[in-house]
Design a protein around this motif. Sequence first.
Motif, short mmCIF file in Angstrom:
data_model
loop_
_atom_site.label_atom_id
_atom_site.label_comp_id
_atom_site.label_asym_id
_atom_site.label_seq_id
_atom_site.Cartn_x
_atom_site.Cartn_y
_atom_site.Cartn_z
N PHE A 155 25.26 52.24 -58.03
CA PHE A 155 25.91 53.02 -58.82
C PHE A 155 24.81 53.39 -59.89
N PHE A 156 24.78 54.65 -60.09
CA PHE A 156 23.84 55.50 -60.81
C PHE A 156 24.40 56.22 -62.05
N SER A 157 23.96 56.23 -62.99
CA SER A 157 24.52 57.02 -64.03
C SER A 157 23.35 57.65 -64.88
N GLY A 158 23.09 59.04 -64.81
CA GLY A 158 22.10 59.64 -65.75
C GLY A 158 22.12 61.20 -65.91
N SER A 159 21.32 61.90 -66.37
CA SER A 159 21.02 63.21 -66.35
C SER A 159 21.20 63.85 -65.00
N LYS A 160 20.07 63.43 -64.13
CA LYS A 160 19.91 63.93 -62.95
C LYS A 160 19.63 62.63 -61.97
N VAL A 161 20.46 62.72 -60.91
CA VAL A 161 20.15 61.45 -59.89
C VAL A 161 19.85 62.28 -58.58
N VAL A 162 18.87 61.74 -57.86
CA VAL A 162 18.48 62.05 -56.52
C VAL A 162 18.72 60.93 -55.51
N LEU A 163 19.60 60.81 -54.71
CA LEU A 163 19.80 59.80 -53.73
C LEU A 163 19.29 60.05 -52.36
N ASN A 164 18.05 59.42 -51.89
CA ASN A 164 17.53 60.03 -50.78
C ASN A 164 17.29 58.60 -49.84
N GLY A 165 18.16 57.67 -49.89
CA GLY A 165 17.99 56.45 -49.25
C GLY A 165 19.43 56.04 -48.54
N THR A 166 19.37 54.62 -48.22
CA THR A 166 20.48 54.45 -47.35
C THR A 166 21.30 53.44 -48.28
N ALA A 171 28.95 54.09 -53.00
CA ALA A 171 28.15 54.41 -54.05
C ALA A 171 28.69 55.31 -55.12
N SER A 172 28.52 55.22 -56.33
CA SER A 172 29.24 55.99 -57.25
C SER A 172 28.04 56.76 -58.19
N ILE A 173 28.13 57.95 -58.36
CA ILE A 173 27.06 58.82 -59.26
C ILE A 173 27.63 59.61 -60.24
N TYR A 174 27.37 59.30 -61.52
CA TYR A 174 27.56 60.03 -62.66
C TYR A 174 26.64 60.81 -63.49
N ALA A 175 26.60 61.93 -63.30
CA ALA A 175 25.32 62.72 -63.65
C ALA A 175 25.62 64.23 -63.95
N ASP A 176 24.90 65.07 -64.70
CA ASP A 176 25.01 66.29 -64.65
C ASP A 176 24.60 67.10 -63.47
N VAL A 177 23.50 66.55 -62.75
CA VAL A 177 22.90 67.44 -61.47
C VAL A 177 22.90 66.04 -60.54
N ILE A 178 23.31 66.30 -59.32
CA ILE A 178 23.38 65.34 -58.41
C ILE A 178 22.83 66.03 -57.22
N GLU A 179 21.78 65.31 -56.54
CA GLU A 179 21.11 65.99 -55.33
C GLU A 179 21.17 64.77 -54.30
N ILE A 180 21.56 64.95 -52.99
CA ILE A 180 21.73 64.11 -51.92
C ILE A 180 20.81 64.79 -51.01
N GLY A 181 19.59 63.71 -50.61
CA GLY A 181 18.40 64.20 -49.76
C GLY A 181 19.01 64.06 -48.40
N PRO A 182 17.85 64.68 -47.52
CA PRO A 182 18.12 64.62 -46.01
C PRO A 182 18.11 63.16 -45.52
#
Length: 432
Positions: A155-166, A171-182
């Motif tokens: 569970f991630f809450s922020g301005s920018k969240v980069v998720l690049n893990g397992t 999962a829940s993401i609340y942000a202005d910018v969300i990036e899902i890595g390779p």
Amino acid sequence: MEKTSLRIRGIANAAMAVIFAMLLAFSTAGTAWAVSPDEMKNSAGNTFVSTDGYASLPENKIDRDFYWAGKDLDLTSTETGGDIVIAGMNLSVSDSKTGGSVRAAGMNLKFTNVSTHNNFTVAGQNIDFVNCAAEGGVYCAGSAISFAGNAAAGFFSGSKVVLNGTINGDASIYADVIEIGPNAVITGTLHAESGIEPIVSESAQIGTLEYEKKTDTAASVDASEVLGIATFIDLLFKIVGLVGTILFAIVLAWLFRRPVEGATAMTRNHAGRVFATGAIALLVSPLLFVLLLCFVVTSPIALALLLVLVVLAIVAVPFAAASLSRLVFPKMNRIGAAAIGGIVLGIVSILPFLGALVSLASFIYILGYIIQAMWNARRFSPDNIESKESSDSDDPIQETTTPKSPVSSYPIPESPSTTSEAPTPASTTNQK
């Protein structure tokens, strides 16, 4: 229902992380600063540290919990049987392992090669996870969050969240910018809420992606609805203003009959004088107010003048409606005439351009009437008349040319008893 429940859980966990960070900052600081500045272990196997800058020793092993509060922390190669509880400004934990959970609050937090048996609960401004592992979940609230590792939930809450893990679950993401890595792998459902669509790498593996666009409440309102509400409010204010003008004009004609009738008579005889006086007063009033406000002694007078002008501006249109309507309808009842005048001026005053002109003319009218009424009252006051008569009596030329009696200038008719002379005894004898 499931989507709503997931969203509620995400918001709740983010809020809990922030609340936890505040409690952690106080409780950890109180616990650590209560002991000596050096590292101390108690009989329960817990370690307390309160040094400002702390660097752990290599192969540091703690039986139970580790508590630290300060400014800068560099915790490396540490193994605890319990939790790591830390609060500060710049926190760095690397190559460490806990048998419990990691709970941290600060400004800049970085975790590298850290594994925990339970959860990561972190709150801060910049949060960075590098090759971290949690058998439980990762709960973060901050500004910029980056996660590269593995956990059972996130569970991630922020301005920018980069998720690049397992994430081996949801999962829940609340942000202005969300990036899902390779390297991102999410076996369950990823619920993303953002103002723009998440940036998802082509090689990312996501079980189910649920995206919800975050909209601003003010911007989400339709423009037509806003226009309709504004039109309704404007119409409501105009109706209230019209009704208020009518009622106010009736009240003035009923309770203040003498001033209203006086304004009517003065306007009938000297309309130009009234409006000219009001226009001059309108120009002079601001200058007089500023002049009076420059001195401390006269500043209360300036404020009183301002208050009087405000009151006159409020009652100007109803007063003009009550008094001027008597000129148009001289034989009508004053209440009825005031009502008709209030309707006419009230309707005109709510019009875009004519309303301003009517309000200005009404204000000039009431200013001119009040000044002229005050001047006439001063000129014909008893004291002024007596002083004028005394000055006339002291004039020597006036005494010689004007009789003392005010009625002696008019001719008095002579009666027979006063004009014929009475006969004397001698004349009576001669007649005999």
